[in-house]
Design an enzyme around this catalytic site. Structure first.
Site, PDB file in Angstrom:
ATOM      1  N   LYS A   1       0.853  -1.208   0.000  1.00 31.05           N
ATOM      2  CA  LYS A   1       0.000   0.000   0.000  1.00 31.05           C
ATOM      3  C   LYS A   1       0.881   1.247   0.000  1.00 31.05           C
ATOM      4  O   LYS A   1       1.929   1.266   0.663  1.00 31.05           O
ATOM      5  CB  LYS A   1      -0.895  -0.041   1.245  1.00 31.05           C
ATOM      6  CG  LYS A   1      -1.945   1.062   1.322  1.00 31.05           C
ATOM      7  CD  LYS A   1      -2.841   0.849   2.546  1.00 31.05           C
ATOM      8  CE  LYS A   1      -3.915   1.908   2.697  1.00 31.05           C
ATOM      9  NZ  LYS A   1      -4.801   1.652   3.854  1.00 31.05           N
TER      10      LYS A   1
ATOM     11  N   SER B   1      -9.758   1.690   3.226  1.00 30.87           N
ATOM     12  CA  SER B   1      -8.939   2.462   2.327  1.00 30.87           C
ATOM     13  C   SER B   1      -7.934   1.655   1.502  1.00 30.87           C
ATOM     14  O   SER B   1      -7.405   2.173   0.524  1.00 30.87           O
ATOM     15  CB  SER B   1      -8.184   3.521   3.142  1.00 30.87           C
ATOM     16  OG  SER B   1      -7.285   2.913   4.037  1.00 30.87           O
TER      17      SER B   1
ATOM     18  N   SER C   1      -9.692  -0.782   7.341  1.00 32.43           N
ATOM     19  CA  SER C   1      -9.200  -0.592   5.972  1.00 32.43           C
ATOM     20  C   SER C   1      -8.539  -1.792   5.309  1.00 32.43           C
ATOM     21  O   SER C   1      -8.292  -1.763   4.108  1.00 32.43           O
ATOM     22  CB  SER C   1      -8.221   0.572   5.926  1.00 32.43           C
ATOM     23  OG  SER C   1      -8.933   1.775   5.860  1.00 32.43           O
TER      24      SER C   1
END
Ligand code: GLN
Length: 448
Positions: A52, A127, A151
């Site tokens: 990420k 997210s 997330s």
């Protein structure tokens, strides 16, 4: 090469912000050479992993999907990244996300949406939407995400994969860009529980660069998983997690899986967590407070974007932040500043901290009676792109089932349980006691 080709084929899906085309191939070749020369393969030898874009890899971009860090390159490696590298993993690139990990749909990215792998008109969750879509589409074997309130778990549920948030402090946060420091944890998105366990084992453990990383010994998680049997397992089912307003398909699929486990010898125990309604309120007060402080460092001077239109120092701060932060990030900085301000501190922040303590007590008490707490990962299946962007409170409700484990700091996992009437994936959410990741993944594996 197979993974890189697939990444290229999915280019339009916006899943990666940066792809390490050449570096990944060079790395694979170097690993191959190591083996040919008689070296010992690491635990993750050759495993293609996506990271990420709020987790630092030295020399690579670290945008947090924000315009403010658009051209920023990290000068050091996150501890989690270093440990993966030492275990011979191959990094494929950096994945898309909600800006600074604030969001539940990946729609807050400065670099565009990511489509859900099962229906391109819908969101992949957030997210860590890019990480989840990468694994679900076969563009990485495993991906790292970060989980502050769901997330990793919520996008895993929306993309039909496994998403693990470990105990707070299990994995070092060194090199993870801070959102809400007392909640943030690096997590793993994978096709199955075994992969998640293996990657967790490599990353977990004390790190001198993160004072909140735990000294708790790192066990052999796969051995822990193997020790779990369905027979006699006590699964706590809180009535509050199956409210009337729950999407009927989600309720049916999650309950169906729990009944299946009961038929295999598990015991379903009705429990109650009466404060559940306060989770979202407490969470959004605490994380915005922490975020408003953490994001003060993005001032146009030390990192990234600087406004070209400022005439003095104060205007440089204001203009840089005004021009480069997105709407949701600004909303949270303002909310956080408000709840921490003199006169409101006791009413909001202190109260929310007290609620946090009550949650910790309740979850501890519940887990004295049962092995695991089960429920849905999300109150609804993946929603349409644009459906909730006009109403932030509606968006925040997407986290209602994932936020409690973050408030208390316990490990939790989302595991796929099937598809709804529109063929959209549904996830089941499990919470275990502190540092019981092996048991948690063992139980999850029985459900997959
Ligand atoms: N969706 C939640 C939020 O917006 C959770 C985010 C996260 O876990 N990083 O805060």
């Amino acid at each position: 090469r197979l993974y890189l080709d697939r990444i290229d084929q999915h280019h339009a899906d916006n899943i990666y912000i940066t792809v390490f085309h050449q570096q990944a191939l060079d790395r694979a070749k170097a690993l191959d050479r190591k083996l040919v020369e008689g070296g010992n393969p690491g635990k993750l030898f050759g495993m293609p992993i996506a990271i990420k874009d709020n987790i630092a890899i030295k020399g690579a971009g670290l945008t947090c999907a924000s315009k403010i860090l658009e051209n920023y390159e990290s000068v050091y490696d996150a501890t989690a990244v270093l440990r993966l590298e030492e275990a011979d993993a191959v990094f494929l690139g950096k994945t898309n996300m909600d800006e600074f990990a604030m969001g539940s749909s990946n729609e807050n990215s400065a670099f565009g949406n990511v489509p859900n792998p099962f229906d391109k008109t819908r969101v992949p969750g957030g997210s860590s939407g890019g990480s989840a879509a990468a694994v679900a589409n076969g563009l990485a074997m495993v991906a790292l995400g970060s989980d502050t309130g769901g997330s990793v778990r919520q996008p895993a549920g929306f993309c039909n994969i496994v998403g693990l948030k470990p105990t707070y402090g299990r994995i070092s946060r060194y090199g993870l860009v801070a959102f809400a420091s007392s909640f943030d944890q690096i997590g793993v998105l994978a096709m199955n529980c075994d992969d998640a366990a293996l990657v967790l084992e490599v990353m977990a453990g004390k790190d001198e660069h993160d004072a909140t990383s735990s000294l708790h010994a790192v066990p052999d998680y796969r051995a822990g998983m193997a020790a779990v049997s369905v027979e006699g397992l006590r699964i706590g089912v809180p009535s509050e997690f199956f409210h009337e307003s729950l999407n009927p398909d989600v309720a049916r699929l999650v309950k169906g899986k729990l009944h299946e486990l009961r038929d295999r010898g598990a015991e379903l125990v009705d429990i109650t967590l009466p404060e559940s309604d306060y989770a979202i309120a407490a969470y959004y007060i605490l994380v915005t407070a922490e975020a408003s402080s953490n994001l003060a460092r993005f001032d146009g001077a030390r990192y990234g974007y600087r406004s070209g239109s400022a005439e003095d120092l104060a205007a440089m701060y204001v203009n840089s932040r005004t021009e480069a932060f997105g709407r949701e990030v600004k909303r949270r900085i303002m909310l956080g500043t408000y709840v921490l301000s003199a006169g409101y501190y006791d009413t909001y922040y202190k109260k929310a901290q007290q609620v946090r303590r009550v949650f910790q007590d309740r979850y501890r008490e519940a887990l004295e009676k049962v092995d695991v707490i089960a429920g849905p990962t999300s109150p609804f299946p993946p929603f349409g792109i644009g459906d909730k962007t006009g109403d932030p409170l509606e968006m925040y409700l997407a986290d209602v089932f994932t936020v409690p484990a973050s408030i208390v700091g316990m490990p939790a996992v989302s595991v796929p349980v099937g598809f709804d009437s529109l063929n959209l994936p549904v996830g089941l959410h499990l919470i275990c006691n502190f540092f019981e990741e092996g048991k948690l993944l063992g139980i999850a594996r029985h459900m997959q």
